[in-house]
Enzyme design. Sequence first.
Site, PDB file in Angstrom:
ATOM      1  N   GLN A  85     -11.931   7.818 -33.837  1.00 43.07           N
ATOM      2  CA  GLN A  85     -11.484   6.454 -33.586  1.00 43.07           C
ATOM      3  C   GLN A  85     -10.550   6.503 -32.386  1.00 43.07           C
ATOM      4  O   GLN A  85      -9.440   7.015 -32.466  1.00 43.07           O
ATOM      5  CB  GLN A  85     -10.746   5.929 -34.828  1.00 43.07           C
ATOM      6  CG  GLN A  85      -9.882   4.711 -34.600  1.00 43.07           C
ATOM      7  CD  GLN A  85     -10.658   3.405 -34.643  1.00 43.07           C
ATOM      8  OE1 GLN A  85     -11.310   3.076 -35.628  1.00 43.07           O
ATOM      9  NE2 GLN A  85     -10.603   2.658 -33.554  1.00 43.07           N
ATOM     10  N   ASP A 115     -13.116  10.354 -15.573  1.00 48.52           N
ATOM     11  CA  ASP A 115     -12.234  10.765 -16.683  1.00 48.52           C
ATOM     12  C   ASP A 115     -12.481  12.241 -17.005  1.00 48.52           C
ATOM     13  O   ASP A 115     -12.757  12.601 -18.147  1.00 48.52           O
ATOM     14  CB  ASP A 115     -12.505   9.871 -17.903  1.00 48.52           C
ATOM     15  CG  ASP A 115     -11.500  10.068 -19.035  1.00 48.52           C
ATOM     16  OD1 ASP A 115     -10.407  10.615 -18.781  1.00 48.52           O
ATOM     17  OD2 ASP A 115     -11.816   9.673 -20.178  1.00 48.52           O
TER      18      ASP A 115
HETATM   19  N1  ATP Z   1     -23.556  13.570 -27.733  1.00 52.42           N
HETATM   20  C1  ATP Z   1     -22.604  14.144 -28.459  1.00 52.42           C
HETATM   21  N2  ATP Z   1     -22.891  15.208 -29.263  1.00 52.42           N
HETATM   22  C2  ATP Z   1     -21.928  15.793 -30.011  1.00 52.42           C
HETATM   23  N3  ATP Z   1     -20.642  15.382 -30.053  1.00 52.42           N
HETATM   24  C3  ATP Z   1     -20.291  14.314 -29.296  1.00 52.42           C
HETATM   25  C4  ATP Z   1     -21.246  13.640 -28.460  1.00 52.42           C
HETATM   26  N4  ATP Z   1     -20.621  12.624 -27.832  1.00 52.42           N
HETATM   27  C5  ATP Z   1     -19.338  12.660 -28.245  1.00 52.42           C
HETATM   28  N5  ATP Z   1     -19.135  13.668 -29.119  1.00 52.42           N
HETATM   29  C6  ATP Z   1     -17.861  14.002 -29.794  1.00 52.42           C
HETATM   30  O1  ATP Z   1     -17.069  12.843 -29.904  1.00 52.42           O
HETATM   31  C7  ATP Z   1     -15.864  12.970 -29.134  1.00 52.42           C
HETATM   32  C8  ATP Z   1     -15.523  11.658 -28.437  1.00 52.42           C
HETATM   33  O2  ATP Z   1     -16.585  11.233 -27.586  1.00 52.42           O
HETATM   34  P1  ATP Z   1     -16.292  10.547 -26.174  1.00 52.42           P
HETATM   35  O3  ATP Z   1     -15.478  11.466 -25.344  1.00 52.42           O
HETATM   36  O4  ATP Z   1     -17.587  10.085 -25.620  1.00 52.42           O
HETATM   37  O5  ATP Z   1     -15.464   9.263 -26.590  1.00 52.42           O
HETATM   38  P2  ATP Z   1     -13.930   8.871 -26.351  1.00 52.42           P
HETATM   39  O6  ATP Z   1     -13.152  10.012 -25.785  1.00 52.42           O
HETATM   40  O7  ATP Z   1     -13.444   8.205 -27.570  1.00 52.42           O
HETATM   41  O8  ATP Z   1     -14.072   7.803 -25.270  1.00 52.42           O
HETATM   42  P3  ATP Z   1     -12.878   7.175 -24.445  1.00 52.42           P
HETATM   43  O9  ATP Z   1     -12.661   8.092 -23.276  1.00 52.42           O
HETATM   44  O10 ATP Z   1     -13.383   5.820 -24.080  1.00 52.42           O
HETATM   45  O11 ATP Z   1     -11.677   7.142 -25.349  1.00 52.42           O
HETATM   46  C9  ATP Z   1     -16.152  14.113 -28.160  1.00 52.42           C
HETATM   47  O12 ATP Z   1     -14.981  14.777 -27.767  1.00 52.42           O
HETATM   48  C10 ATP Z   1     -17.073  15.002 -28.970  1.00 52.42           C
HETATM   49  O13 ATP Z   1     -16.328  15.825 -29.842  1.00 52.42           O
HETATM   50 MG    MG Z   2     -13.582  11.525 -24.418  1.00 45.22          MG
END
Ligand code: ATP
Ligand code: MG
Length: 236
Positions: A21, A143
Amino acid sequence: MAQEKSVAVSDFLSKAELIKQGAEARVYRSEFLGKSAIVKERFPKRYRHPVLDERLTHRRTVQEVRAILRCRRAGISTPVVYFVDYTSHCIFLEEIMGSLTVRDHIASIQQSDSCKEQELEHLAECVGHILAKMHDEDVIHGDLTTSNMLLRHGLEDGESSLVLIDFGLSYISALPEDKGVDLYVLEKAFLSTHPNTETLFDKLLKSYRASSKKSSAVIKKLDEVRLRGRKRSMVG
Ligand SMILES: Nc1ncnc2c1ncn2[C@@H]1O[C@H](COP(=O)(O)OP(=O)(O)OP(=O)(O)O)[C@@H](O)[C@H]1O
Ligand SMILES: [Mg+2]
């Protein structure tokens, strides 16, 4: 119709497993048409004007999908996009199975008794190489951190491969300045997340330099941006 679709997605997500989250997005693990999938949902931010929020969220979703497709076309490893719902701002992606973030991997190597220097250097070289390829396609990530890179364990040869993720702030630009700033963001994040890695980061840049056709202008800009950063911090 749009509403119906949205209800269907939220119903789908209520059965999915929430794995992260964040401030901007929720990340779920689920199954999509029989495949292991990751769903990234950008939810509305109440503190923003609804029209502006909708526009920003839509733009980030579009940017993320566009950059992933552009990278994949060029043979740069990013998850497959299975499905995009622009009503609920959800992207359904291939789950990189058994992966861990480069951040966690470096941290665990650094914590282990026998710090495997060579393994770290190899990893830094791979990161430099994949970023050079990405910049040669004029994709600016926006990023770059070690949390936004995954290590996929190779099935056959036991070698791990890198997968880039989290392209919500990405854009297309051929300007060396934009690429230099992209590297500067990574440098800041890298050195603050992983202590005592200056020489390791140098290895990464060396590999970037060797892999990119247009690296000299980018590294020159990186030097300029560093200098600007230093001057700013001196002024306070
Ligand atoms: N395609 C994928 N396969 C496996 N794990 C993933 C994948 N995409 C995301 N994750 C897991 O989910 C976590 C968060 O994903 P992501 O970095 O895309 O979102 P976020 O950091 O919440 O985005 P934002 O930068 O907008 O806050 C990653 O660090 C990874 O652990
Ligand atoms: Mg991220």
